[in-house]
Write an enzyme that holds these catalytic residues in place. Structure first.
Site, PDB file in Angstrom:
ATOM      1  N   HIS A   1     -32.952  47.836  70.012  1.00 62.61           N
ATOM      2  CA  HIS A   1     -32.366  46.490  70.037  1.00 62.61           C
ATOM      3  C   HIS A   1     -32.164  45.995  68.608  1.00 62.61           C
ATOM      4  O   HIS A   1     -33.001  46.236  67.732  1.00 62.61           O
ATOM      5  CB  HIS A   1     -33.315  45.536  70.781  1.00 62.61           C
ATOM      6  CG  HIS A   1     -32.936  44.085  70.671  1.00 62.61           C
ATOM      7  ND1 HIS A   1     -33.653  43.175  69.917  1.00 62.61           N
ATOM      8  CD2 HIS A   1     -31.906  43.387  71.211  1.00 62.61           C
ATOM      9  CE1 HIS A   1     -33.090  41.979  70.016  1.00 62.61           C
ATOM     10  NE2 HIS A   1     -32.037  42.083  70.778  1.00 62.61           N
ATOM     11  N   ASN A   2     -31.030  45.298  68.371  1.00 62.86           N
ATOM     12  CA  ASN A   2     -30.729  44.788  67.025  1.00 62.86           C
ATOM     13  C   ASN A   2     -31.095  45.826  65.964  1.00 62.86           C
ATOM     14  O   ASN A   2     -31.854  45.556  65.025  1.00 62.86           O
ATOM     15  CB  ASN A   2     -31.468  43.467  66.769  1.00 62.86           C
ATOM     16  CG  ASN A   2     -30.815  42.304  67.499  1.00 62.86           C
ATOM     17  OD1 ASN A   2     -29.810  42.468  68.201  1.00 62.86           O
ATOM     18  ND2 ASN A   2     -31.376  41.116  67.365  1.00 62.86           N
TER      19      ASN A   2
ATOM     20  N   GLU B   1     -27.559  49.216  68.675  1.00 60.73           N
ATOM     21  CA  GLU B   1     -26.806  47.970  68.842  1.00 60.73           C
ATOM     22  C   GLU B   1     -26.130  47.571  67.539  1.00 60.73           C
ATOM     23  O   GLU B   1     -26.731  47.671  66.460  1.00 60.73           O
ATOM     24  CB  GLU B   1     -27.741  46.850  69.316  1.00 60.73           C
ATOM     25  CG  GLU B   1     -27.014  45.566  69.662  1.00 60.73           C
ATOM     26  CD  GLU B   1     -27.928  44.487  70.224  1.00 60.73           C
ATOM     27  OE1 GLU B   1     -27.406  43.451  70.657  1.00 60.73           O
ATOM     28  OE2 GLU B   1     -29.157  44.688  70.225  1.00 60.73           O
TER      29      GLU B   1
ATOM     30  N   ASP C   1     -24.154  44.239  66.098  1.00 56.66           N
ATOM     31  CA  ASP C   1     -23.689  42.853  66.226  1.00 56.66           C
ATOM     32  C   ASP C   1     -22.596  42.630  65.181  1.00 56.66           C
ATOM     33  O   ASP C   1     -22.884  42.547  63.985  1.00 56.66           O
ATOM     34  CB  ASP C   1     -24.842  41.875  65.989  1.00 56.66           C
ATOM     35  CG  ASP C   1     -25.737  41.743  67.204  1.00 56.66           C
ATOM     36  OD1 ASP C   1     -25.540  42.511  68.153  1.00 56.66           O
ATOM     37  OD2 ASP C   1     -26.641  40.894  67.192  1.00 56.66           O
TER      38      ASP C   1
ATOM     39  N   GLU D   1     -21.915  44.202  70.228  1.00 53.33           N
ATOM     40  CA  GLU D   1     -21.909  42.752  70.449  1.00 53.33           C
ATOM     41  C   GLU D   1     -20.769  42.232  69.580  1.00 53.33           C
ATOM     42  O   GLU D   1     -20.918  42.066  68.366  1.00 53.33           O
ATOM     43  CB  GLU D   1     -23.256  42.138  70.050  1.00 53.33           C
ATOM     44  CG  GLU D   1     -24.399  42.484  70.976  1.00 53.33           C
ATOM     45  CD  GLU D   1     -24.304  41.781  72.322  1.00 53.33           C
ATOM     46  OE1 GLU D   1     -23.636  40.722  72.388  1.00 53.33           O
ATOM     47  OE2 GLU D   1     -24.873  42.285  73.295  1.00 53.33           O
TER      48      GLU D   1
ATOM     49  N   HIS E   1     -27.377  39.437  62.190  1.00 45.57           N
ATOM     50  CA  HIS E   1     -27.819  38.621  63.314  1.00 45.57           C
ATOM     51  C   HIS E   1     -27.181  37.244  63.172  1.00 45.57           C
ATOM     52  O   HIS E   1     -27.601  36.444  62.326  1.00 45.57           O
ATOM     53  CB  HIS E   1     -29.349  38.533  63.328  1.00 45.57           C
ATOM     54  CG  HIS E   1     -29.905  38.157  64.662  1.00 45.57           C
ATOM     55  ND1 HIS E   1     -31.194  37.733  64.839  1.00 45.57           N
ATOM     56  CD2 HIS E   1     -29.352  38.159  65.899  1.00 45.57           C
ATOM     57  CE1 HIS E   1     -31.407  37.493  66.123  1.00 45.57           C
ATOM     58  NE2 HIS E   1     -30.302  37.744  66.777  1.00 45.57           N
TER      59      HIS E   1
END
Length: 753
Positions: free
Chosen positions: A308-309, A338, A340, A387, A353
């Site tokens: 995640h992230n 991931e 973003d 994302e 983020h």
């Protein structure tokens, strides 16, 4: 035996030209920023395991780092620092030292290409040789390093005070009388100190293991040695292994250090211990270290190691983003990372983020890093979870970068002919990249004759609040128009992101390739209240779970309940060490560290009645009794490396799995002995669903007035346990192997009556 000089011998490359190069050392340019590039002298110390670097700061005149802390040495301008702060023309002179648990690399420039190659070659060789040392060699290396530290006046002799200091270094508290008794016992010359062979005798006394002598004595029936027949008896009776005389002969040939005993086809006690400590005889089934599961099932029939992230090195609010974080996650076996993505300057998308102070990295640099490191640990497919917050224009740039950098490895159309009915298998997708993200239309539309293409468009769908802004406030579900570039949409084939309404709605309206992402709270609730429905949902589709936005410190949730519900992509913060990551890494440590673990058959059947909460009877219910005897430990490290603090170790055995299996039991603490504590304590566990169970061994330093401190741990799947007398390696809090430390246990798994 002299204290000094042993280290070179134990690295296995004494008199080697590469070792001599490192011992001599040389000047390198250390790079920290565009303006901070300073010459520093580096050389290997005499212990052959510590690098010294010159420092101009008065308070840091003796900066050192251990070779065991190095993760890898990278040639060229591969690190973010070297790419950012150096010119392309010095590419061949650059290299980076990457550390295991530090976010900072050591970026260096040599005076020439040849010198840079020599540094990289020499460092890689000595690190490789140290890693290849067997357990006994590592123990000797460590003990003699401690002897050398205790030898204050460097005279290769040990007086009483130095012996007491040595015991503190190796984590044992001994009173003056006991230390004096040991000195007299070994001091054959009556000189008042130990010298030469007396130190060897002292070492032998120190490393004597009574439990090994007892086990060996029960089977050594041939003039005090083990014959091949004796060894077969031990392997079959104690280790529950199918063994032949040919197997016994191979073991003796490989592990017996005494040539005379080897000639007579006999195994000495030293050879027996060396066999027990070899990697194939440890607690983890060696057959499970290779890919042993069927890899031809549809992709959604596997648990998939997921991050995640992934770009974050630390917390979710102000920590650094880095391509290094992707490299580390991929090298740890993650198969889903991931990204973003946000609009960046100069029409270059960036990753960070959103709405926080975390730093930014270029999307194209990230894709390059992923391309280079995606298949170092595993050949099996990597999912790029996008994302996407970019404008149409920069989405087109994203699509261009993925296409140009990943090339034919990127899946841009379904495998085979026609519209697929199910996922391809990990085997079919070896070496390929899948994009997870939004899509303008259903995949079926691209096969319809009337389908008309467009350059870009909008999709309207109901979305959940994003994890990016959950730390600010919960955003209510809302209808949102998402602008999407056609080129990026067309790259989403098998992992189209959709919103989850209900299991019934998903069955009726969603195709197999349409997948939902669940925040941990919602997923946990579904796993607890509708476990069987969740399992059936995951028979047909993929589910991704991600941490709550409130975890701003990048903490993790327990992945086990989500695996119990059949969820495949249970994403964790890989940068955060702890129990949750230990359990995650244990789930994926087997099957060749492929990052894919085949779910049990009853979790791949649309008609399954399996429910991990209620545990009604079925094929999944195979009640086992796990018997664990914690016998002893060896060379446990000091907590926080405090010289004055001696461990009071205890061992806790934890079982993870369905709720009925989740339990833990612990030994009593042993006072003032982290070197060779003994417990000989038995514990018993009921395990009802072995396919989903994991077993964790945790060593802690007991404290009667405050919380115990973590020392080391080892976690593995229940079905990968080997029975009998087994050594258990231990890992640090950061997941690194503790070189000489370990537990010695006896394992028995029986069918419950």
């Amino acid at each position: 035996m002299e204290i000094n000089g042993l280290e070179k011998k134990k690295t296995g490359i004494e008199n080697d030209s590469d070792l001599q190069f490192l011992l001599q050392g040389g000047e390198l340019l250390k790079v920290r920023s565009a303006s901070w590039k300073k010459p520093r002298y580096f050389r290997l110390q005499e212990d052959c395991k510590t690098m010294w670097q010159e420092s101009k700061k008065t308070l840091k005149s003796n900066q050192t780092f251990s070779l065991s802390d190095i993760s890898m040495v990278r040639k060229g301008r591969q690190s973010e620092g070297l790419k950012k702060y150096t010119e392309e023309q010095v590419e061949s002179c650059c290299f980076s030292i990457v550390f295991k648990d530090s976010c900072k690399n050591l970026d260096l420039i040599a005076s020439s290409e040849g010198e840079a190659k020599q540094w990289v070659k020499s460092l890689e060789k000595i690190i490789s040789n140290i890693n290849k040392l067997n357990c006994q060699q590592k123990t000797e290396h460590w003990i003699f390093s401690c002897l050398k530290k205790a030898d204050k006046n460097k005279d290769n002799k040990m007086n009483l005070e130095e012996i007491k200091d040595f015991f503190r270094l190796i984590n044992i508290e001994v009173d003056d009388n006991h230390a004096e008794m040991l000195l007299k016992k070994c001091d054959k010359s009556k000189s008042g100190y130990l010298d030469g062979e007396e130190i060897k005798h002292f070492y032998d006394l120190l490393t004597y293991r009574e439990e090994i002598s007892v086990i060996y004595g029960e089977y050594a029936k041939s003039a005090g040695f083990m014959s091949p027949n004796n060894l077969v008896d031990f392997l079959m009776n104690e280790q529950r292994e199918k063994a032949t005389l040919a197997d016994a002969h191979k073991i003796i040939e490989k592990y017996e250090p005494d040539e005379h005993a080897k000639e007579k086809k006999l195994l000495s006690k030293d050879g027996f211990l060396m066999y027990l400590q070899n990697p194939d005889a440890l607690i983890l089934n060696p057959d499970h270290q290779e890919v042993y599961q069927d890899m031809s099932q549809p992709l959604n029939h596997y648990f998939i190691s997921s991050s995640h992230n992934t770009y974050l090195m630390e917390d979710q609010l102000k920590g650094p983003s880095s391509t290094e974080a992707y490299i580390r996650a991929l090298l740890k076996g993650s198969r889903c990372v991931e990204l973003d993505c946000w609009d960046g300057p100069d029409n270059e998308p960036v990753i960070y983020h959103g709405y926080t102070l975390t730093s930014k990295i270029l999307f194209k640099d990230t894709i390059k890093a992923i391309k280079e490191y995606a298949f170092k640990t595993s050949d099996y497919p990597v999912i790029l979870s996008l994302e996407n917050h970019c404008s149409i224009k920069q989405q087109e740039v994203m699509a261009h970068h993925m296409s140009s950098i990943l090339g034919s490895a990127l899946i841009t159309s379904p495998l085979g002919e026609g519209m697929p009915k199910h996922f391809p298998s990990p085997k079919e997708l070896k070496g390929r990249f899948l994009v997870k993200g939004k899509r303008l239309n259903k995949l079926e539309a691209s096969f319809a004759s009337e389908a008309a293409g467009s350059d870009d468009a909008e999709v309207t769908e109901e979305e959940e609040s994003n994890s990016e802004n959950e730390h600010k406030k919960e955003v209510k579900k809302k209808k949102k128009k998402v602008e999407l570039a056609q080129a990026l949409s067309d790259m989403v084939i098998y992992c189209k992101s959709v919103h989850f309404q209900s299991f019934e709605d998903s069955r009726q309206t969603h195709s197999f390739y349409e997948m939902a992402s669940f925040k941990e709270g919602k997923a946990m609730k579904l796993a607890e209240e509708s476990a069987n429905d969740f399992i059936c949902h995951n028979v047909d589709k993929l589910s991704r779970i991600y941490p709550a936005g409130s975890r701003t410190n990048s903490s993790n949730y327990n992945p086990v309940p989500l695996w119990n519900a059949g969820c495949q992509i249970v994403a964790l913060n890989f940068q955060t060490a702890g129990t949750e990551m230990d359990v995650n890494q244990a789930r994926f440590m087997v099957n060749g560290k492929s990052g894919y673990i085949l779910k049990p058959a009853y979790m791949r059947d649309t008609a399954t009645e399996f429910d991990p909460i209620t545990l009604t009877r079925g094929d999944w219910l195979r009640h086992k009794m796990l018997h664990v005897m914690i016998i002893s430990a060896q060379q446990l490290p000091k907590v926080n490396n405090r010289k004055s603090s001696i461990l009071d170790p205890l061992v806790r055995v934890e079982v993870y799995g369905v709720p009925a299996d989740a339990t833990e039991k612990e030994t009593n603490p042993v006072e003032n002995n982290g070197f060779n504590p003994a417990w000989n304590e038995n514990h018993q566990f009921d395990v009802y669903v072995p396919d989903l169970a994991l077993v964790r061994f945790v060593v802690e330093d007991y404290d009667s007035v405050s919380e115990n401190e973590f020392v080391g741990q080892y976690t593995l799947p229940f079905n990968s346990l080997k029975m009998g007398y087994r050594h258990v390696p231990l890992f640090s809090k950061n997941g690194d192997l503790l070189p000489s430390a370990g537990l010695f246990v006896h394992i028995m798994v029986l069918d419950a009556e």
